[in-house]
Enzyme design. Sequence first.
Site, mmCIF file in Angstrom:
data_model
loop_
_atom_site.group_PDB
_atom_site.id
_atom_site.type_symbol
_atom_site.label_atom_id
_atom_site.label_comp_id
_atom_site.label_asym_id
_atom_site.label_seq_id
_atom_site.Cartn_x
_atom_site.Cartn_y
_atom_site.Cartn_z
ATOM 1 N N GLY A 119 0.834 -1.190 0.000
ATOM 2 C CA GLY A 119 0.000 0.000 0.000
ATOM 3 C C GLY A 119 0.870 1.241 0.000
ATOM 4 O O GLY A 119 2.081 1.155 0.193
ATOM 5 N N GLU B 4 -0.996 2.619 6.630
ATOM 6 C CA GLU B 4 -1.074 3.680 5.612
ATOM 7 C C GLU B 4 -1.891 4.872 6.105
ATOM 8 O O GLU B 4 -1.556 6.024 5.810
ATOM 9 C CB GLU B 4 -1.661 3.141 4.305
ATOM 10 C CG GLU B 4 -0.843 2.030 3.637
ATOM 11 C CD GLU B 4 0.617 2.367 3.423
ATOM 12 O OE1 GLU B 4 0.948 3.563 3.286
ATOM 13 O OE2 GLU B 4 1.433 1.430 3.434
#
Length: 239
Positions: free
Chosen positions: A113, A152
């Site tokens: 990610g 993230e």
Amino acid sequence: YQGSITIPVVINILEDANHPVTQAHINSQIDILNEDYNDLNPNAGGVPNEFNNDIANVDITFVLETVNRKASSKSSWGTNDAMKHSNQGGIDATDPAHKLNFWICEIGGGILGYAQFPGGELATDGVVIGSDFFGENARGGEYGHGRTATHEVGHWLNLRHIWGDGRCKQDDFVTDTPSSDQPNYGCPSYPTVHCRSNDMTMNYMDYVNDNCMYMFTNGQNDRMRTIFATGGPRESFVN
Ligand code: ARG
Ligand code: ZN
Ligand code: CA
């Protein structure tokens, strides 16, 4: 900024038949974010004594608002933000000044990610997660339990990697995270020593397996909250 924060979430899925993202993946991912950002991670009991007073309840609630789906056979979107633009085969962000946009797609290159830090361009603001690493029971093995999104979103909220991405003196700009000069992987045993102190390997901003990360610190909480203060880059989310 003090007090509870609620973040509306928009999930943009570039659907690939070989890497389905189900409603169960979506719902479990929202649940995992809410556990992790409210100190409710079921593994949090594993935090060593020396770090116990550092554990933060960040008090952010993520609320699923919309799911957008668009078929795509693209198997390697990369990290150039094409998935965020309809004119490049992606899906445009929805109201990024007030909503956290996720894009779920095949990123490729072994990348789990990536996120945009606060203060960047609005059109690309948000978090991208590989379709095999989104939600509980995803196909990502040790990375299939939803913590890539937690990590993230930490970047999206201005957190750096816990080791500061450099040598011992390279800081993550958080005082209660111990200095380290490298990421940890797998499920490290305690103590793991780098830079003459025990690493906080169970922090969400390290690189360990999903089930082996289960805390943010009070210092990280302060750093995240600063961006919501008046004049801060994510002020629009609380007004
Ligand atoms: N490597 C990615 C990054 O630097 C994410 C790492 C997430 N770790 C995990 N256990 N899911 O942003
Ligand atoms: Zn990271
Ligand atoms: Ca630190």
